[in-house]
Write an enzyme that holds these catalytic residues in place. Structure first.
Site, PDB file in Angstrom:
ATOM      1  N   ARG A 119      -3.457  -6.332  -2.793  1.00  0.00           N
ATOM      2  CA  ARG A 119      -3.493  -7.147  -1.583  1.00  0.00           C
ATOM      3  C   ARG A 119      -4.096  -8.527  -1.867  1.00  0.00           C
ATOM      4  O   ARG A 119      -4.834  -8.730  -2.837  1.00  0.00           O
ATOM      5  CB  ARG A 119      -4.300  -6.438  -0.495  1.00  0.00           C
ATOM      6  CG  ARG A 119      -5.722  -6.116  -0.909  1.00  0.00           C
ATOM      7  CD  ARG A 119      -6.403  -5.165   0.066  1.00  0.00           C
ATOM      8  NE  ARG A 119      -7.752  -4.826  -0.388  1.00  0.00           N
ATOM      9  CZ  ARG A 119      -8.021  -3.842  -1.230  1.00  0.00           C
ATOM     10  NH1 ARG A 119      -7.042  -3.104  -1.712  1.00  0.00           N
ATOM     11  NH2 ARG A 119      -9.268  -3.593  -1.606  1.00  0.00           N
ATOM     12  N   GLY A 127      -4.852  -5.036  14.927  1.00  0.00           N
ATOM     13  CA  GLY A 127      -3.625  -4.902  15.699  1.00  0.00           C
ATOM     14  C   GLY A 127      -2.411  -4.605  14.851  1.00  0.00           C
ATOM     15  O   GLY A 127      -1.285  -4.932  15.241  1.00  0.00           O
ATOM     16  N   GLY A 128      -2.611  -4.002  13.691  1.00  0.00           N
ATOM     17  CA  GLY A 128      -1.491  -3.640  12.838  1.00  0.00           C
ATOM     18  C   GLY A 128      -0.663  -2.520  13.455  1.00  0.00           C
ATOM     19  O   GLY A 128      -1.022  -1.935  14.487  1.00  0.00           O
ATOM     20  N   SER A 136       0.846  -1.180   0.000  1.00  0.00           N
ATOM     21  CA  SER A 136       0.000   0.000   0.000  1.00  0.00           C
ATOM     22  C   SER A 136       0.887   1.237   0.000  1.00  0.00           C
ATOM     23  O   SER A 136       1.871   1.291   0.749  1.00  0.00           O
ATOM     24  CB  SER A 136      -0.904   0.009   1.236  1.00  0.00           C
ATOM     25  OG  SER A 136      -1.747   1.148   1.237  1.00  0.00           O
ATOM     26  N   HIS A 184      -2.626   7.251  -4.476  1.00  0.00           N
ATOM     27  CA  HIS A 184      -2.702   6.073  -3.615  1.00  0.00           C
ATOM     28  C   HIS A 184      -2.754   4.841  -4.506  1.00  0.00           C
ATOM     29  O   HIS A 184      -3.376   4.848  -5.575  1.00  0.00           O
ATOM     30  CB  HIS A 184      -3.964   6.141  -2.748  1.00  0.00           C
ATOM     31  CG  HIS A 184      -4.439   4.805  -2.247  1.00  0.00           C
ATOM     32  ND1 HIS A 184      -5.416   4.074  -2.891  1.00  0.00           N
ATOM     33  CD2 HIS A 184      -4.057   4.065  -1.178  1.00  0.00           C
ATOM     34  CE1 HIS A 184      -5.619   2.944  -2.234  1.00  0.00           C
ATOM     35  NE2 HIS A 184      -4.813   2.907  -1.200  1.00  0.00           N
TER      36      HIS A 184
END
Length: 300
Positions: free
Chosen positions: A108, A256-257, A90, A104
């Site tokens: 993924r 939780g990245g 990303s 951008h």
């Protein structure tokens, strides 16, 4: 699943894009490897206060877990109880020059597995352009490269993914698009793994052809305080979208990245104003009237 093939492609893509952006900017990107306690990790590549890029980042992440966050499981109840992996590249580029657009790009892969059952997997991705001052030749070029990345697989993909992009990168509370769009797709699995992987590869491989010429064309144009002020104001819309609507941001934070890597997409200088409107007939007003609306850029 052939997750190692996907991972190898993503790491090579990250390196290729970083090297090209370093050539344009002239400043070396910082490389920051990180690990996630729940499983997996990634590599963040970032430049701040560059010669061309006020902030730019290209992230690779490969995270794993036993339980999906709400942003991923609420629409896919069949994924409950499966172990999962998500990996991707990303990037966001915020040039300093207001005449050079923000961009951008994301590609993924996601897979959820359970013993005795077929894995559930899909690809997603896309790229979009967010100008502050509009140039039709830039918009046409960017969309032409988007279409070129998809046409070898199915000529119906570009118009479908363009519309998906227009609908996705839309600030409902402002009733306006974030930029001039591009392409966006998600939950891609029809046609089998090879076709979906090859198409996702093509989208990633076309990013530099889509953006680098625009950045080089606009990076040295003269500008003043007025243009910087408007750029900061419009960057506020970028922040609003990422924090309110973006699925990748929500998934990263809920799973939780690494917060620093997830919020790397934020522009470094932003302004908000109360009920501000551009001067009629100005170049700022032209952004709204001519660019911030869905358009068929390739058949104008």
């Amino acid at each position: 699943m052939q997750t190692e093939r996907v991972k190898e492609f993503l790491l090579e893509l990250q390196q290729l894009i970083v090297e090209r952006m370093q050539q344009i900017d002239g400043k070396t990107f910082r490389r920051d490897a990180w690990q996630r306690p729940e499983g997996g990790g990634g590599l963040s590549c970032l430049v701040e206060e560059g010669h061309v890029l006020e902030r730019g980042g290209v992230n690779f992440s490969h995270v794993k877990g036993d339980k999906l966050p709400p942003s991923a499981s609420q629409h896919r109840p069949e994924l409950a109880g499966r172990r999962w992996q998500a990996m991707g590249v990303s990037l966001v580029m915020h040039p300093r020059n207001p005449y050079a657009p923000t961009t951008h790009m994301n590609v993924r892969f996601f897979v959820a597995e359970k013993p005795g059952e077929e894995p559930v997997w899909w690809f997603g991705g896309g790229m979009d352009l967010t100008p502050y001052y509009g140039f039709e030749e830039d918009a046409i070029h960017f969309h032409a490269m988007c279409r070129r990345s998809l046409d070898p697989f199915d000529t119906a993909c570009y118009p479908r993914f363009k519309q998906w992009c227009d609908e996705y990168f839309f600030l409902k509370h402002r009733n306006e698009p974030r930029g001039i769009g591009g392409i966006f797709f998600d939950d891609l699995s029809n046609g089998g793994f090879e076709q979906c992987f090859n198409m996702t590869e093509s989208v990633g491989d076309h990013f530099l052809s889509a953006y680098a010429p625009i950045l080089e064309r606009r990076a040295d144009l003269p500008y003043g305080e007025r243009e910087r002020d408007f750029q900061a104001y419009r960057r506020g819309r970028y922040v609003e979208f990422n924090l309110v609507y973006d699925r990748g941001t929500l998934f990263g934070l809920q799973s939780g990245g690494r917060t620093e890597s997830i919020l790397m997409s934020m522009p470094p200088i932003v302004k908000w104003r109360y009920d501000w409107h551009p001067e009629p007939g100005s170049e700022e007003a032209r952004l709204y009237s001519d660019f911030l609306r869905p358009r068929d850029w390739l058949n104008a």
